[in-house]
Design a protein around this motif. Structure first.
Motif, PDB file in Angstrom:
ATOM      1  N   ALA A 279       0.818  -1.217   0.000  1.00 32.27           N
ATOM      2  CA  ALA A 279       0.000   0.000   0.000  1.00 32.27           C
ATOM      3  C   ALA A 279       0.852   1.268   0.000  1.00 32.27           C
ATOM      4  CB  ALA A 279      -0.931  -0.006   1.206  1.00 32.27           C
ATOM      5  N   THR A 280       2.023   1.212   0.647  1.00 27.11           N
ATOM      6  CA  THR A 280       2.877   2.403   0.713  1.00 27.11           C
ATOM      7  C   THR A 280       3.640   2.647  -0.587  1.00 27.11           C
ATOM      8  OG1 THR A 280       4.782   1.182   1.592  1.00 27.11           O
ATOM      9  CG2 THR A 280       3.183   2.014   3.183  1.00 27.11           C
ATOM     10  N   LEU A 281       3.695   1.656  -1.465  1.00 29.42           N
ATOM     11  CA  LEU A 281       4.517   1.754  -2.677  1.00 29.42           C
ATOM     12  C   LEU A 281       3.705   1.960  -3.954  1.00 29.42           C
ATOM     13  CD1 LEU A 281       6.944  -1.205  -1.855  1.00 29.42           C
ATOM     14  CD2 LEU A 281       7.543   1.230  -1.837  1.00 29.42           C
ATOM     15  N   LEU A 282       2.390   1.823  -3.860  1.00 34.94           N
ATOM     16  CA  LEU A 282       1.557   1.817  -5.057  1.00 34.94           C
ATOM     17  C   LEU A 282       0.737   3.090  -5.196  1.00 34.94           C
ATOM     18  CD1 LEU A 282       0.285  -1.855  -4.785  1.00 34.94           C
ATOM     19  CD2 LEU A 282       1.817  -0.957  -6.556  1.00 34.94           C
ATOM     20  N   PRO A 283       0.420   3.478  -6.429  1.00 35.08           N
ATOM     21  CA  PRO A 283      -0.501   4.605  -6.636  1.00 35.08           C
ATOM     22  C   PRO A 283      -1.906   4.208  -6.218  1.00 35.08           C
ATOM     23  CG  PRO A 283      -0.032   3.527  -8.724  1.00 35.08           C
ATOM     24  CD  PRO A 283       0.871   2.884  -7.704  1.00 35.08           C
ATOM     25  N   ASP A 284      -2.742   5.193  -5.968  1.00 36.30           N
ATOM     26  CA  ASP A 284      -4.103   4.908  -5.511  1.00 36.30           C
ATOM     27  C   ASP A 284      -4.886   4.085  -6.521  1.00 36.30           C
ATOM     28  OD1 ASP A 284      -3.703   6.267  -3.159  1.00 36.30           O
ATOM     29  OD2 ASP A 284      -4.625   8.127  -3.856  1.00 36.30           O
ATOM     30  N   LYS A 285      -4.744   4.435  -7.813  1.00 31.78           N
ATOM     31  CA  LYS A 285      -5.596   3.797  -8.810  1.00 31.78           C
ATOM     32  C   LYS A 285      -4.940   3.865 -10.186  1.00 31.78           C
ATOM     33  CE  LYS A 285     -10.361   4.118 -10.622  1.00 31.78           C
ATOM     34  NZ  LYS A 285     -11.643   4.874 -10.506  1.00 31.78           N
ATOM     35  N   TYR A 286      -4.850   2.704 -10.838  1.00 29.43           N
ATOM     36  CA  TYR A 286      -4.364   2.650 -12.211  1.00 29.43           C
ATOM     37  C   TYR A 286      -5.548   2.737 -13.177  1.00 29.43           C
ATOM     38  CZ  TYR A 286       0.481   1.270 -11.160  1.00 29.43           C
ATOM     39  OH  TYR A 286       1.792   1.254 -10.747  1.00 29.43           O
ATOM     40  N   THR A 287      -5.386   3.475 -14.241  1.00 32.35           N
ATOM     41  CA  THR A 287      -6.437   3.613 -15.242  1.00 32.35           C
ATOM     42  C   THR A 287      -5.819   3.537 -16.633  1.00 32.35           C
ATOM     43  OG1 THR A 287      -6.208   6.039 -15.232  1.00 32.35           O
ATOM     44  CG2 THR A 287      -7.873   5.076 -13.750  1.00 32.35           C
ATOM     45  N   GLY A 288      -6.657   3.594 -17.655  1.00 29.88           N
ATOM     46  CA  GLY A 288      -6.185   3.621 -19.037  1.00 29.88           C
ATOM     47  C   GLY A 288      -5.380   2.403 -19.400  1.00 29.88           C
TER      48      GLY A 288
END
Length: 571
Positions: A174-183
């Motif tokens: 959770a500390t290393l990832l962006p909130d939400k991937y899109t596209g």
């Protein structure tokens, strides 16, 4: 020795990733320096992509055969220590994840590139361990790549230690990832995925499966509530919600809809047949095989009426076997193909699906004397009727591993067990409102105003059974809630359709026959083994494969299997 093993393993990975063009440009692969992987963003991503392929599958076709959803049977002694059935031992993939996590910081990749890669790897480690723990209980925790001579020569960790390890890896992710991937990045693990999955993990941790002596009074329920509330609320801020249309969740034209949190993406140009359309269509409109995901009569009966009341209890809609399809929960029509229902496969306008002898294609019908595993019903959920028969393996339906409806129902279950009944009821009504259930005069969508804790629990479990049909959750839910007694000794049935007197069989070819032109009788399923389900209490935790026990003398078998002494619960 460990360095040599690492190089061999990494080279094998790189050679297997045919989709990475950079690898094909290497002049001398045999002399390739594996350290370059962690200095090259494309190679590092390719390594990660290969792990994705080994961790996540597609639609779990026929998973419901183990429960009260689909054709198929668990006969006596279907599980034993010597077979591969119901065994999970993902340490080859765990090793590849550990290589990534131990080596990536030695390279020169920028934090903006390597941190998300590490975050995704931590999540996949947690995902693998969780799915292993709910099968076997505590297993060895391996967090570093081991050499050939010492691999898995370790003892089992306790189930608590494994849950702690899973939670720790999810927190790191959770500390290393962006909130939400899109596209173009849709399909990658992000923080939203982590939040939703942590809620699932803690729901299981609190469950009767792991707390048999204190199933609903243990302190883990409060933690499950907080985790699922956080997931529900933070995902809503990120734009996640129920898709307005239940059937549209799986539409190929609605990929990445707001209910979808994490998907395995399927495309016919690269990775197709996500829904296994070839296995799940009626054979007359498929090729090579059929019989997958055929719902049984007991599943049909489980659907409530359109007002949300169970069959036979509705104050508004009368239920009768001969008109069983009328006025049912709209999710029934979005999920199930029944005799006489419109099913316009292969571009055949007006086509109806028949299952009655003398009317249906000989490959599709259910009844005495037939040599095929038929139930009288076929799956509709996730299917693509527009595909031509010759093209059925090009189904592009994504497999949605995590969707917002699960987050909501996980939250409702934890809310109920922590005394927050109104919060649980609000979720159930929200799910049913989206489904299209009548609100009723009291706007409770078929629920009573004063449900007790036990009644609410049962209502939530019934709702999960309907909402997640064909999604592979039912059997694990029965194990999680220690409810295998529901299906132990069960005999599965199908529905025989017989053309009424005076009706012309030839009208089936013109699609003129309607469901009411048939008489219906419930019959035991054919070709279903002994047709008696056997799910003893030992199935709450499956045995570790004897092959693994024999290889590693430090492993101890689970209680209830071959004299094992390992306690897989949290008590």
């Amino acid at each position: 020795m460990k360095n040599i093993n690492y190089i061999v393993c990494l080279l094998a990975f790189l050679l297997s990733i045919l989709g990475c063009k950079r690898i094909l440009d290497v002049e001398n692969v045999s002399a390739f320096d594996p350290n370059k992987v962690w200095n090259d963003p494309q190679l590092a991503q390719a390594y990660l992509n290969n792990i994705y392929h080994n961790v996540f599958g597609g639609w779990p076709v026929d998973n419901g055969r183990n429960a009260d959803e689909l054709f198929g049977n668990l006969e006596v002694d279907a599980v034993n220590t010597s077979s591969d059935a119901f065994k999970r031992w993902p340490y080859a993939t765990v090793r590849n994840i550990n290589i990534l996590l131990s080596e990536i910081d030695k390279g020169r990749l920028s934090a903006s590139i390597k941190d998300p890669i590490k975050g995704q790897a931590y999540f996949m480690s947690a995902f693998l361990y969780f799915n292993t723990v709910i099968y076997h209980g505590g297993v060895p925790i391996i967090d570093k790549p081991q050499g050939i001579n010492d691999e898995l020569r370790v003892k089992r960790n306790s189930t608590k230690e494994c849950f702690d390890f899973i939670e720790s890896n999810l927190q790191k992710a959770a500390t290393l990832l962006p909130d939400k991937y899109t596209g173009d990045n849709r399909g990658k693990i992000d923080k939203a995925t982590v939040l939703a999955f942590l809620g699932r993990v803690l729901l299981y941790k609190a469950s009767p499966q792991f707390h048999p002596t204190n199933p609903y009074g243990n302190t883990d329920w409060a933690k499950a509530y907080e985790a699922n509330k956080q997931a529900k609320d933070q995902l809503a801020v990120l734009g996640y919600d129920l898709n307005p249309d239940y059937a549209g969740i799986w539409s190929k034209n609605n990929k990445g809809n707001k209910e979808t949190i994490f998907s395995v993406i399927f495309k016919k140009t690269s990775k197709a047949n996500g829904r296994r359309e070839d296995s799940c269509r009626p054979l007359s409109e498929s090729k090579n095989s059929t019989g997958g995901d055929q719902p049984i009569w007991e599943m049909i009966e489980a659907y409530p009426m359109k007002d949300g009341f169970q069959i036979g209890t509705s104050p508004t809609y009368t239920y009768n076997l001969q008109t069983y399809w009328m006025n049912r929960d709209p999710r029934f029509y979005a999920s199930i193909v029944y005799n006489g229902a419109l099913y316009e496969l292969s571009g055949k306008t007006g086509r109806k699906q028949y299952t009655a002898a003398g009317v249906a294609h000989q490959d599709d019908m259910f009844g005495p004397g037939q040599n095929y595993p038929r139930t009288g019903f076929y799956p509709l959920k996730g299917m693509d009727p527009t595909l031509e028969q010759t093209n059925v393996t090009n189904n592009e339906t994504d497999w949605i591993e995590l969707r917002y409806a699960e987050v909501l129902l996980n939250f409702a279950e934890a809310a109920n067990e922590t005394g927050k009944f109104n919060e649980a009821l609000d979720i159930l009504m929200r799910i049913r409102k989206r489904a299209g259930i009548d609100p009723g005069a009291n706007n409770l969508y078929g629920f009573g105003a004063n449900l007790g804790k036990d009644d609410m629990r049962k209502a939530i479990h019934r709702e999960r059974r309907i909402e997640f049909v064909f999604e592979g959750k039912r059997f694990d839910d029965l194990r999680r809630t220690r409810s295998l007694n529901i299906i132990d000794g069960m005999r599965k049935n199908g529905l025989l359709a017989t053309l009424r007197e005076g009706k012309k069989p030839a009208d089936g070819g013109a699609y003129l026959l309607k469901p009411e032109d048939f008489i219906y009788n419930v019959l035991p399923l054919l070709g279903n083994g002994t047709n008696v389900m056997s799910t003893p209490n030992t199935y709450y935790f499956f045995p570790i494969n004897k092959v693994e026990i024999d290889k590693n003398p430090n492993l101890v078998q689970n209680v209830g299997w071959d004299g094992g002494t390992f306690n897989p619960t949290l008590e």
